[in-house]
Design an enzyme around this catalytic site. Structure first.
Site, PDB file in Angstrom:
ATOM      1  CD  GLU A 120      -2.827   1.289   0.049  1.00  0.00           C
ATOM      2  OE1 GLU A 120      -3.173   0.285  -0.590  1.00  0.00           O
ATOM      3  OE2 GLU A 120      -3.187   2.447  -0.273  1.00  0.00           O
ATOM      4  CD  GLU A 158      -3.062   5.938  -5.458  1.00  0.00           C
ATOM      5  OE1 GLU A 158      -3.738   4.912  -5.448  1.00  0.00           O
ATOM      6  OE2 GLU A 158      -3.163   6.845  -4.602  1.00  0.00           O
TER       7      GLU A 158
HETATM    8  N1  LIG Z   1      -4.390  10.622 -14.676  1.00  0.00           N
HETATM    9  C1  LIG Z   1      -5.300   9.654 -14.797  1.00  0.00           C
HETATM   10  N2  LIG Z   1      -5.656   9.218 -16.023  1.00  0.00           N
HETATM   11  C2  LIG Z   1      -6.571   8.221 -16.173  1.00  0.00           C
HETATM   12  N3  LIG Z   1      -7.182   7.587 -15.152  1.00  0.00           N
HETATM   13  C3  LIG Z   1      -6.853   7.962 -13.904  1.00  0.00           C
HETATM   14  C4  LIG Z   1      -5.904   9.008 -13.654  1.00  0.00           C
HETATM   15  N4  LIG Z   1      -5.795   9.158 -12.311  1.00  0.00           N
HETATM   16  C5  LIG Z   1      -6.610   8.240 -11.760  1.00  0.00           C
HETATM   17  N5  LIG Z   1      -7.260   7.520 -12.699  1.00  0.00           N
HETATM   18  C6  LIG Z   1      -8.232   6.427 -12.457  1.00  0.00           C
HETATM   19  O1  LIG Z   1      -8.968   6.692 -11.284  1.00  0.00           O
HETATM   20  C7  LIG Z   1      -8.719   5.672 -10.296  1.00  0.00           C
HETATM   21  C8  LIG Z   1      -8.650   6.320  -8.941  1.00  0.00           C
HETATM   22  O2  LIG Z   1      -7.515   7.167  -8.922  1.00  0.00           O
HETATM   23  P1  LIG Z   1      -7.010   7.859  -7.610  1.00  0.00           P
HETATM   24  O3  LIG Z   1      -5.798   8.631  -7.909  1.00  0.00           O
HETATM   25  O4  LIG Z   1      -8.156   8.561  -6.947  1.00  0.00           O
HETATM   26  O5  LIG Z   1      -6.607   6.603  -6.749  1.00  0.00           O
HETATM   27  P2  LIG Z   1      -7.254   6.192  -5.374  1.00  0.00           P
HETATM   28  O6  LIG Z   1      -8.676   5.807  -5.556  1.00  0.00           O
HETATM   29  O7  LIG Z   1      -6.921   7.274  -4.418  1.00  0.00           O
HETATM   30  O8  LIG Z   1      -6.431   4.885  -5.086  1.00  0.00           O
HETATM   31  P3  LIG Z   1      -6.241   4.277  -3.655  1.00  0.00           P
HETATM   32  O9  LIG Z   1      -7.630   3.897  -3.214  1.00  0.00           O
HETATM   33  O10 LIG Z   1      -5.319   3.111  -3.860  1.00  0.00           O
HETATM   34  O11 LIG Z   1      -5.619   5.363  -2.819  1.00  0.00           O
HETATM   35  C9  LIG Z   1      -7.404   5.018 -10.731  1.00  0.00           C
HETATM   36  O12 LIG Z   1      -7.283   3.707 -10.254  1.00  0.00           O
HETATM   37  C10 LIG Z   1      -7.512   5.104 -12.238  1.00  0.00           C
HETATM   38  O13 LIG Z   1      -8.334   4.042 -12.723  1.00  0.00           O
END
Ligand SMILES: Nc1ncnc2c1ncn2[C@@H]1O[C@H](COP(=O)(O)OP(=O)(O)OP(=O)(O)O)[C@@H](O)[C@H]1O
Length: 125
Positions: free
Chosen positions: A71, A78
């Protein structure tokens, strides 16, 4: 080394402080880390309650460490993806989704391992 800096590598203790800062930032900003630390704490309490043998303790500790490690790496990735690609991009999505998948694979496997270790300690098999 910090890019553009002509300073020497940080000392071991400073590096350790940066690492602790990293854990603090991850805990502050990522809900998943808090959930995983909570589940890990419960697993350790159950392990103590069941008075696991040393090998089982090692297995449970390694599972907790691997999930939290994954994680943390996912969180770092990320941040790098957001820095490199603040706009929507299919490669950014691919990188984030695959990194997230690695966490889920480890989490599911660790849950299974935990179930096996705990059920064995309870004499269920
Ligand atoms: N720059 C981007 N371009 C395309 N899709 C994106 C982008 N950023 C995020 N995503 C999509 O949105 C989803 C969520 O992204 P986010 O950055 O919010 O991660 P998160 O939900 O915070 O992940 P975690 O729960 O592991 O912290 C990603 O898994 C991806 O599918």
């Amino acid at each position: 080394m910090i890019p553009g800096s002509d300073r020497d590598h940080p000392t071991f203790i400073r590096s350790f402080r940066f690492a602790l800062e990293g854990i603090g930032i991850a805990i502050k900003t990522e809900r998943n880390i808090k959930v995983m630390l909570g589940i890990g704490a419960v697993a350790l309490i159950v392990s103590a309650w069941l008075a696991l043998d040393p090998i089982s303790w090692c297995i449970i500790l390694m599972c907790c460490a691997l999930v939290i490690h994954a994680e943390l790496v996912n969180t770092a990735l990320e941040a790098v993806v957001d820095l490199a690609s603040p706009e929507i991009h299919p490669l950014a999505k691919r990188a984030k989704d695959i990194a997230a998948a690695s966490v889920y694979v480890l989490s599911v496997m660790s849950a299974l391992v935990g179930l096996l270790v705990f059920s064995h300690a309870l004499g269920l098999w």
